[in-house]
Enzyme design. Structure first.
Site, mmCIF file in Angstrom:
data_model
loop_
_atom_site.group_PDB
_atom_site.id
_atom_site.type_symbol
_atom_site.label_atom_id
_atom_site.label_comp_id
_atom_site.label_asym_id
_atom_site.label_seq_id
_atom_site.Cartn_x
_atom_site.Cartn_y
_atom_site.Cartn_z
ATOM 1 N N HIS A 79 0.814 -1.223 0.000
ATOM 2 C CA HIS A 79 0.000 0.000 0.000
ATOM 3 C C HIS A 79 0.845 1.269 0.000
ATOM 4 C CE1 HIS A 79 0.255 0.693 4.456
ATOM 5 N NE2 HIS A 79 0.201 -0.622 4.550
ATOM 6 N N ASP A 81 -0.032 4.339 1.222
ATOM 7 C CA ASP A 81 -0.194 5.319 2.310
ATOM 8 C C ASP A 81 0.547 4.921 3.576
ATOM 9 O OD1 ASP A 81 -2.093 3.178 2.641
ATOM 10 O OD2 ASP A 81 -3.207 4.401 4.067
ATOM 11 N N ASP A 142 5.989 0.710 6.725
ATOM 12 C CA ASP A 142 4.618 0.216 6.552
ATOM 13 C C ASP A 142 3.901 1.184 5.610
ATOM 14 O OD1 ASP A 142 2.085 -0.829 6.827
ATOM 15 O OD2 ASP A 142 1.816 -0.210 8.907
ATOM 16 N N GLU A 176 -4.849 2.035 2.730
ATOM 17 C CA GLU A 176 -4.964 0.828 3.559
ATOM 18 C C GLU A 176 -5.071 1.178 5.033
ATOM 19 O OE1 GLU A 176 -3.310 -2.593 5.999
ATOM 20 O OE2 GLU A 176 -2.634 -0.523 5.856
ATOM 21 N N ASP A 199 3.227 -6.885 3.636
ATOM 22 C CA ASP A 199 2.839 -5.825 4.577
ATOM 23 C C ASP A 199 3.030 -6.274 6.024
ATOM 24 O OD1 ASP A 199 1.800 -3.364 5.382
ATOM 25 O OD2 ASP A 199 -0.284 -3.999 5.220
ATOM 26 N N HIS A 381 4.297 3.050 12.671
ATOM 27 C CA HIS A 381 3.394 4.173 12.991
ATOM 28 C C HIS A 381 3.959 5.158 14.015
ATOM 29 C CE1 HIS A 381 -0.437 1.736 11.663
ATOM 30 N NE2 HIS A 381 0.569 1.633 10.811
#
EC number: 3.4.11.4
Length: 411
Positions: A79, A81, A142, A176, A199, A381
């Site tokens: 993904h 994003d 990620d 995602e 992922d 994150h």
């Protein structure tokens, strides 16, 4: 592969692609378009065919078969994003060669340190080349690591035509991180029989079970009156909201659960006397338990409505995705092939449930069974996110090995 992966990855992370849950567009942010267009040009440059990007920012491309065997078409997805929870603007990746196992100073000025005392898994990476943040942003492994690994694997196969393979499709998808990844994904156009998302986290991760997931939005209306004359009149919506939260089992929260345990997670609490809004996510691997969790929240809301008035409490629950195991079990050989690919490369497969979801959770229910393999990142994150380039090399090699095995196993 190593230098190619470093070059690709460090370039991709510098494009700010944070998704935005408040946006109604697809992709939800302009930065995802910027990366999508960059990838289209790169796919063409390395010799991929049927390279497209549609009006919703989904990038697709084909590696044509070079074998006469009727090999199933397989796909690989990652993904575009990054997570909205932490800034992805001006990512400044730091490369640490031959990591010595000690503290890594991410940001001297702000005294931000990535330490094995706080993150013991760092010890596994002694001697590796690591890529970290500068302490002020997330990294974006990620899932830009997955993108770099897929691109590098495709380039490797194009450069090595002696490796026989069937048709391979790749896709890079938007949004995602806000749960919308597959919403406008055209499974028929993609044309793969099976796929893998790249992922996952550390070396060896192989996942084909995900949560069942729902969101719950609760609105509580109070009645504000001057506190000096409020007796018998004021209804404080904040207190009703606290009452709601207190009726959920305290030990069934993310901070108290792991493995196959589900939870209720209060993600947002905004309010005043007049109105309070609660936003929860509900997660469970077991479908019956999942339904029971949703029913419990509705029962609590109904009891509070009875106590304070029916017009004071509204609850809306929406399913987000389901446990993909149900759709992957009938084609379990795709998990077995990924397992074998890792074993062939000396990697110990770590098969475990995803305490989250991937695009594969939804894609599997759209007719494209899609387990998840490792991409190599840690501490996603946030500012302490990092990745081992050595693991990225292994991920790219696993992609190549899966493709080889599908061809070899076709008679």
């Amino acid at each position: 592969m190593k230098q190619e992966l470093i070059e690709r990855f460090t370039r991709y992370v510098k494009v700010d692609t944070q998704s935005d849950p408040e946006s109604n567009t697809c992709p939800s942010t302009q930065g995802q378009w910027d990366l999508a267009r960059m990838l289209v040009e790169e796919l063409k440059a390395i010799g991929m065919e049927e390279v497209t990007v549609d009006e919703n920012g989904y990038v697709m491309a084909t590696l044509p078969a070079n074998t006469d065997k009727n090999v199933p078409t397989i796909g690989f997805l990652a993904h575009l994003d990054t997570a909205p929870e932490f800034t992805g603007t001006n990512v400044n990746p730091q490369i640490i060669e031959q990591y010595d196992g000690g503290d890594i100073v991410l940001n001297e000025q702000q005294h931000i340190i990535l330490s094995p005392k706080d993150f013991p898994e760092l010890a596994n990476y002694k001697g590796h080349t690591l890529i970290t943040t500068d302490g002020t942003t997330l990294l974006g492994a990620d899932d830009k690591a997955g993108i770099a690994e897929i691109m590098t694997a495709m380039n490797y196969l194009i450069q090595h035509p002696e490796i026989k393979h069937g048709k391979v499709r790749v896709a890079f998808t938007p949004d995602e991180e806000i749960g919308r990844g597959p919403h406008k994904f055209d499974v028929a156009q993609f044309g793969a029989q099976f796929a893998y998302t790249v992922d996952g986290g550390p070396l060896g991760e192989l996942e084909y079970e995900s949560f069942n997931a729902a969101e719950a939005k609760i609105t509580i209306k109070g009645k504000n009156v001057h506190p000096g004359t409020a007796k018998g009149k004021m209804i404080n919506s904040i207190k009703i909201a606290l009452e709601f939260q207190q009726q959920l089992p305290a030990n069934e929260a993310p901070e108290h659960t792991d493995g196959y345990e589900g939870f209720y997670h209060l993600l947002s609490f905004q309010g005043n006397v007049e109105e309070t809004k609660l936003y929860y996510i509900i997660r469970d691997f077991d479908r019956e338990q999942f339904e029971a969790r949703k029913a419990k929240m509705k029962d609590i809301a109904a009891a509070l409505a009875q106590k304070y008035g029916n017009d004071r409490i509204s609850i809306e629950i929406n399913d987000q995705y389901y446990n993909m195991r149900e759709k992957i079990e009938p084609v379990h050989h795709i998990v077995d092939i990924a397992h074998e690919a890792m074993t062939n490369l000396g990697i110990e497969p770590k098969v475990k449930p995803i305490r989250g979801g991937t695009d594969g959770s939804q894609l599997s229910y759209m007719g494209l069974p899609t387990p998840n393999i490792f991409a190599g990142g840690e501490n996603f994150h946030g500012r302490y996110e990092y990745i081992s380039v050595d693991t990225m090399v292994k991920a790219a090699e696993v992609i190549v090995e899966i493709i080889k095995l599908f061809e070899q196993k076709t008679s």
